[in-house]
Design an enzyme around this catalytic site. Structure first.
Site, PDB file in Angstrom:
ATOM      1  N   ASN A   8      22.360 -66.592  29.322  1.00 39.58           N
ATOM      2  CA  ASN A   8      22.704 -67.507  30.413  1.00 39.58           C
ATOM      3  C   ASN A   8      24.225 -67.522  30.523  1.00 39.58           C
ATOM      4  O   ASN A   8      24.894 -68.147  29.694  1.00 39.58           O
ATOM      5  CB  ASN A   8      22.151 -68.905  30.094  1.00 39.58           C
ATOM      6  N   TRP A   9      24.729 -66.826  31.529  1.00 43.76           N
ATOM      7  CA  TRP A   9      26.189 -66.732  31.674  1.00 43.76           C
ATOM      8  C   TRP A   9      26.786 -67.960  32.357  1.00 43.76           C
ATOM      9  O   TRP A   9      27.989 -68.017  32.615  1.00 43.76           O
ATOM     10  CB  TRP A   9      26.561 -65.438  32.423  1.00 43.76           C
ATOM     11  N   LYS A  10      25.944 -68.935  32.681  1.00 46.39           N
ATOM     12  CA  LYS A  10      26.404 -70.200  33.284  1.00 46.39           C
ATOM     13  C   LYS A  10      27.425 -69.906  34.385  1.00 46.39           C
ATOM     14  O   LYS A  10      27.214 -68.988  35.177  1.00 46.39           O
ATOM     15  CB  LYS A  10      26.962 -71.105  32.187  1.00 46.39           C
ATOM     16  N   HIS A  88      17.404 -76.621  33.114  1.00 47.21           N
ATOM     17  CA  HIS A  88      18.436 -76.555  32.071  1.00 47.21           C
ATOM     18  C   HIS A  88      19.069 -77.940  31.919  1.00 47.21           C
ATOM     19  O   HIS A  88      19.230 -78.665  32.907  1.00 47.21           O
ATOM     20  CB  HIS A  88      19.498 -75.512  32.447  1.00 47.21           C
ATOM     21  N   GLU A  90      21.990 -78.819  31.618  1.00 47.67           N
ATOM     22  CA  GLU A  90      23.191 -79.037  32.435  1.00 47.67           C
ATOM     23  C   GLU A  90      22.800 -79.417  33.863  1.00 47.67           C
ATOM     24  O   GLU A  90      23.512 -80.178  34.525  1.00 47.67           O
ATOM     25  CB  GLU A  90      24.086 -77.788  32.388  1.00 47.67           C
ATOM     26  N   GLU A 161      15.842 -76.078  23.867  1.00 48.10           N
ATOM     27  CA  GLU A 161      17.298 -76.194  23.772  1.00 48.10           C
ATOM     28  C   GLU A 161      17.677 -77.645  23.475  1.00 48.10           C
ATOM     29  O   GLU A 161      17.829 -78.451  24.414  1.00 48.10           O
ATOM     30  CB  GLU A 161      17.960 -75.772  25.090  1.00 48.10           C
ATOM     31  N   GLY A 167      26.520 -75.503  23.203  1.00 49.38           N
ATOM     32  CA  GLY A 167      27.976 -75.390  23.341  1.00 49.38           C
ATOM     33  C   GLY A 167      28.775 -76.169  22.319  1.00 49.38           C
ATOM     34  O   GLY A 167      29.974 -76.379  22.496  1.00 49.38           O
ATOM     35  N   SER A 204      23.994 -72.829  20.698  1.00 50.41           N
ATOM     36  CA  SER A 204      24.972 -72.283  19.734  1.00 50.41           C
ATOM     37  C   SER A 204      24.459 -71.073  18.954  1.00 50.41           C
ATOM     38  O   SER A 204      24.766 -70.916  17.775  1.00 50.41           O
ATOM     39  CB  SER A 204      25.460 -73.387  18.787  1.00 50.41           C
TER      40      SER A 204
HETATM   41  P1  13P Z   1      25.401 -72.039  24.081  1.00 51.60           P
HETATM   42  O1  13P Z   1      24.794 -70.777  23.524  1.00 51.60           O
HETATM   43  O2  13P Z   1      26.777 -71.827  24.659  1.00 51.60           O
HETATM   44  O3  13P Z   1      25.321 -73.165  23.104  1.00 51.60           O
HETATM   45  O4  13P Z   1      24.512 -72.451  25.345  1.00 51.60           O
HETATM   46  C1  13P Z   1      23.142 -72.496  25.210  1.00 51.60           C
HETATM   47  C2  13P Z   1      22.544 -72.637  26.545  1.00 51.60           C
HETATM   48  O5  13P Z   1      22.693 -73.648  27.193  1.00 51.60           O
HETATM   49  C3  13P Z   1      21.787 -71.515  27.075  1.00 51.60           C
HETATM   50  O6  13P Z   1      21.068 -71.878  28.197  1.00 51.60           O
END
Ligand code: 13P
Length: 244
Positions: A8-10, A88, A90, A161, A167, A204
């Site tokens: 997931n490159w967000k 997600h 976020e 998650e 993060g 993470s």
């Molecule tokens: P990180 O790997 O940066 O903790 O993010 C996880 C995530 O939200 C993947 O969707």
């Protein structure tokens, strides 16, 4: 079944940087990349050639209409996406997406022939209060109830998650993740009749800890954020994952 790594490159990478990184990755094992919407079109040709799967980070629950700024599931399909992340944390956190909205997105994705990657997970408060399991079961019930049984050829993937692990560098310990994955598999079987649904761990994950998750049969792969946007770390993570 081999382990699945979803990146997931967000909103970390520009389209130009996404193309560069995609080109540098190379297919190792089963890999799906979910770049930002702005990069999807460009990556779709590369994805077809490379055998790497392509996914979007979200979609809307309706295919057409007056929904300014939203992304239609059929359009994602048309430009070559096979997967879509929904729910997600976020999206739930910054945009107040509810389980009801997420459930509609799951339905729309499946109806379009996309494979939804449904994210669930408790926050730090819920974990500390001993409510992690209840919270995740509640999320599954609210998003999957009413979906009915999946048709032949349809697939859904769940990503566990924990919000506190995203993060933060504080990854969930693998044994706790395994307990949650078992619970998720049981509930999904009960709710929509899918036995042994694929469950990915996210939060993470990096090249140093990926093996500690993948060694468990209950952990079918990982949903990787930050670490998947760094070329060397991601390449090393994929190379480790491909050995499982
Ligand atoms: P990180 O790997 O940066 O903790 O993010 C996880 C995530 O939200 C993947 O969707």
């Amino acid at each position: 079944m081999s382990k699945l790594i979803v990146a997931n490159w967000k909103m970390y990478l520009s389209p130009k940087n996404s193309v560069e990184l995609f080109g540098a990755v190379g297919k190792k094992g089963e890999v799906v990349i979910c770049p930002s919407f702005a990069a999807l079109n460009q990556l779709s040709t590369l994805a077809k050639k490379s055998g790497i799967g392509l996914g979007a980070q979200d979609c809307f629950w309706t295919n057409r209409g007056a929904y300014t700024g939203e992304i239609s599931p059929v359009d994602l399909k048309e430009i070559g996406c096979e997967y879509v992340i929904v729910g997600h944390s976020e999206r739930r956190g910054y945009f107040q997406e509810t389980d009801e909205m997420v459930g509609k997105k799951v339905k729309a994705a499946l109806a379009t022939g996309l494979i939804p990657i449904l994210c669930v997970g408790e926050n730090e408060f819920e974990r500390k209060k001993g409510k992690a399991a209840t919270h995740v079961v509640e999320q599954l019930k609210k998003t999957l109830t009413g979906l009915g049984k999946l048709r032949a050829g349809q697939e859904i993937i769940i990503a566990y998650e924990p919000v506190w692990a995203i993060g933060t560098g504080k990854a969930c310990d693998p044994e706790t993740a395994v307990e949650m994955h078992q619970l998720i598999k049981e509930k999904v079987a009960e709710l929509i009749g899918v036995k042994n649904v694929r469950v990915l761990y996210g939060g993470s994950v990096n090249d140093k800890n990926i093996a500690s998750y993948l060694e468990y049969a209950e952990i079918d792969g990982a949903l990787v954020g930050g670490a998947s946007t760094k070329k060397d770390i991601f390449a090393s993570l994929l190379s480790i994952a491909s050995k499982f």
